[in-house]
Write a protein that holds these residues in place. Sequence first.
Motif, PDB file in Angstrom:
ATOM      1  N   VAL A   1      -6.677   4.246   0.345  1.00 52.86           N
ATOM      2  CA  VAL A   1      -5.731   5.094  -0.398  1.00 52.86           C
ATOM      3  C   VAL A   1      -6.336   5.533  -1.727  1.00 52.86           C
ATOM      4  O   VAL A   1      -6.256   6.699  -2.116  1.00 52.86           O
ATOM      5  CB  VAL A   1      -4.405   4.341  -0.648  1.00 52.86           C
ATOM      6  CG1 VAL A   1      -3.486   5.143  -1.566  1.00 52.86           C
ATOM      7  CG2 VAL A   1      -3.705   4.039   0.670  1.00 52.86           C
TER       8      VAL A   1
ATOM      9  N   HIS B   1      -7.282  -4.567   7.164  1.00 50.60           N
ATOM     10  CA  HIS B   1      -7.009  -4.479   5.730  1.00 50.60           C
ATOM     11  C   HIS B   1      -6.104  -5.615   5.286  1.00 50.60           C
ATOM     12  O   HIS B   1      -5.025  -5.817   5.855  1.00 50.60           O
ATOM     13  CB  HIS B   1      -6.335  -3.138   5.392  1.00 50.60           C
ATOM     14  CG  HIS B   1      -5.894  -3.040   3.965  1.00 50.60           C
ATOM     15  ND1 HIS B   1      -4.599  -2.755   3.597  1.00 50.60           N
ATOM     16  CD2 HIS B   1      -6.578  -3.220   2.797  1.00 50.60           C
ATOM     17  CE1 HIS B   1      -4.498  -2.754   2.279  1.00 50.60           C
ATOM     18  NE2 HIS B   1      -5.682  -3.029   1.774  1.00 50.60           N
TER      19      HIS B   1
ATOM     20  N   GLU C   1       0.226   4.512   8.219  1.00 55.22           N
ATOM     21  CA  GLU C   1       0.155   5.597   7.229  1.00 55.22           C
ATOM     22  C   GLU C   1      -0.759   5.251   6.050  1.00 55.22           C
ATOM     23  O   GLU C   1      -1.174   6.152   5.308  1.00 55.22           O
ATOM     24  CB  GLU C   1       1.556   5.951   6.733  1.00 55.22           C
ATOM     25  CG  GLU C   1       2.400   6.731   7.713  1.00 55.22           C
ATOM     26  CD  GLU C   1       2.952   5.897   8.873  1.00 55.22           C
ATOM     27  OE1 GLU C   1       3.399   6.496   9.869  1.00 55.22           O
ATOM     28  OE2 GLU C   1       2.927   4.640   8.774  1.00 55.22           O
ATOM     29  N   ASP C   2      -1.077   3.978   5.870  1.00 54.93           N
ATOM     30  CA  ASP C   2      -1.985   3.596   4.789  1.00 54.93           C
ATOM     31  C   ASP C   2      -3.375   4.187   4.979  1.00 54.93           C
ATOM     32  O   ASP C   2      -4.170   4.231   4.040  1.00 54.93           O
ATOM     33  CB  ASP C   2      -2.104   2.072   4.701  1.00 54.93           C
ATOM     34  CG  ASP C   2      -0.791   1.409   4.331  1.00 54.93           C
ATOM     35  OD1 ASP C   2       0.119   2.110   3.849  1.00 54.93           O
ATOM     36  OD2 ASP C   2      -0.674   0.183   4.531  1.00 54.93           O
TER      37      ASP C   2
ATOM     38  N   GLY D   1       2.271  -3.005   4.922  1.00 55.29           N
ATOM     39  CA  GLY D   1       1.754  -1.676   5.161  1.00 55.29           C
ATOM     40  C   GLY D   1       2.107  -1.135   6.532  1.00 55.29           C
ATOM     41  O   GLY D   1       2.987  -1.631   7.231  1.00 55.29           O
TER      42      GLY D   1
ATOM     43  N   PRO E   1      -3.385  -2.434   9.486  1.00 52.28           N
ATOM     44  CA  PRO E   1      -2.902  -2.499   8.097  1.00 52.28           C
ATOM     45  C   PRO E   1      -2.556  -3.916   7.653  1.00 52.28           C
ATOM     46  O   PRO E   1      -2.633  -4.874   8.429  1.00 52.28           O
ATOM     47  CB  PRO E   1      -1.648  -1.631   8.142  1.00 52.28           C
ATOM     48  CG  PRO E   1      -1.129  -1.846   9.534  1.00 52.28           C
ATOM     49  CD  PRO E   1      -2.351  -1.956  10.409  1.00 52.28           C
TER      50      PRO E   1
ATOM     51  N   SER F   1       0.846  -1.182   0.000  1.00 55.02           N
ATOM     52  CA  SER F   1       0.000   0.000   0.000  1.00 55.02           C
ATOM     53  C   SER F   1       0.889   1.243   0.000  1.00 55.02           C
ATOM     54  O   SER F   1       1.841   1.326   0.771  1.00 55.02           O
ATOM     55  CB  SER F   1      -0.900   0.016   1.232  1.00 55.02           C
ATOM     56  OG  SER F   1      -1.882  -0.993   1.139  1.00 55.02           O
ATOM     57  N   THR F   2       0.560   2.182  -0.860  1.00 50.52           N
ATOM     58  CA  THR F   2       1.399   3.361  -1.037  1.00 50.52           C
ATOM     59  C   THR F   2       0.589   4.624  -0.766  1.00 50.52           C
ATOM     60  O   THR F   2      -0.237   5.015  -1.593  1.00 50.52           O
ATOM     61  CB  THR F   2       1.969   3.410  -2.464  1.00 50.52           C
ATOM     62  OG1 THR F   2       2.705   2.205  -2.710  1.00 50.52           O
ATOM     63  CG2 THR F   2       2.884   4.606  -2.639  1.00 50.52           C
ATOM     64  N   PRO F   3       0.786   5.271   0.390  1.00 46.68           N
ATOM     65  CA  PRO F   3       0.063   6.524   0.660  1.00 46.68           C
ATOM     66  C   PRO F   3       0.353   7.546  -0.422  1.00 46.68           C
ATOM     67  O   PRO F   3       1.465   7.616  -0.951  1.00 46.68           O
ATOM     68  CB  PRO F   3       0.636   6.968   2.015  1.00 46.68           C
ATOM     69  CG  PRO F   3       1.244   5.743   2.611  1.00 46.68           C
ATOM     70  CD  PRO F   3       1.712   4.908   1.472  1.00 46.68           C
TER      71      PRO F   3
ATOM     72  N   SER G   1      -6.344  -1.255  -2.157  1.00 46.85           N
ATOM     73  CA  SER G   1      -6.197  -0.340  -1.018  1.00 46.85           C
ATOM     74  C   SER G   1      -7.235   0.774  -1.099  1.00 46.85           C
ATOM     75  O   SER G   1      -6.915   1.928  -1.397  1.00 46.85           O
ATOM     76  CB  SER G   1      -4.779   0.249  -0.987  1.00 46.85           C
ATOM     77  OG  SER G   1      -3.808  -0.757  -0.853  1.00 46.85           O
TER      78      SER G   1
END
Length: 292
Positions: free
Chosen positions: A267, A116, A53-54, A50, A46, A2-4, A264
């Motif tokens: 996000v 998640h 921050e996700d 992750g 998360p 997962s990439t914020p 995600s």
Amino acid sequence: MSTPRFLSLPPGVTPVQIDTPQGTFAALEATPISGVIERLPALLVPGLTGSKEDFIAVLQTLATANRRVVAIDMRGQYETPGPDDPAAYTCPALGNDIDAIAMAVGDGGPVHLVGHSFGGLVTREAVIDGRTKFASFTLMSSGPSGIVGPRERVGRVIMRELPELGLEHLWTTRYEPEALGGGVPDEVVAFLRKRLFANNPTALATMAEQVLDQPDRSEELKQIEVPTLVLFGEHDDGWPPVVQAEMAASLGAEIVVVPGAVHSPAVEAPETTAAALTRFWNTAEAVRRPAV
């Protein structure tokens, strides 16, 4: 992973430490910018690669509904340290942590629980063990058993390569090229690298094994009387959407398919995801209230 899309904390969101008998866990806590906290709190957990921050993009919106919302790093993830003992990172062991964190977040009262991806398998353990009374349970982009599809292959790569080649290899051959190819901003790429290298390698390898090998516990979960939501992106590349929809049906759970999202939703479609969670939580709380 997962990439914020951004890392700056919105108003009302602050880093905190959650102290429990199981240890101290790094977290982000969101509280209403105005008004008072009058609804039950929520705990967000998360996935495998992750971190707390996700959930940055949904925290402020969720808290606006007059509730405290806490997103954590699990044991061994990012800013929560963990031992070099694989037994600490099985789903039951991590589920014990979730019980303790939920008790702390809710001050002994009920909490809305969201897991998640791999976090769904972990939080499921806490729901099934019955030690904590949850106000509701949401499985977000998570399935009934071990992960399948493209993300299964990623898990097997981690299991195979991490012990022999280390985190640097995973970063340079997989995660960095994916981030750069996806046009991820430089500051987020730097965060992804920092987060990956902060993970306990034993934790990451063991969690990868766990996410691949979990049995289907839907029948046990169905016996627990807790309002349940299954929420996932319409293009999920983890557990296929049809598998998650079938799980929801077997559980008698509500289902929300998030348009345009992949694995995600918090996000990729934060406003839609936050609205769905808030509606579900508010409904669960209304059912809990005795008739006047």
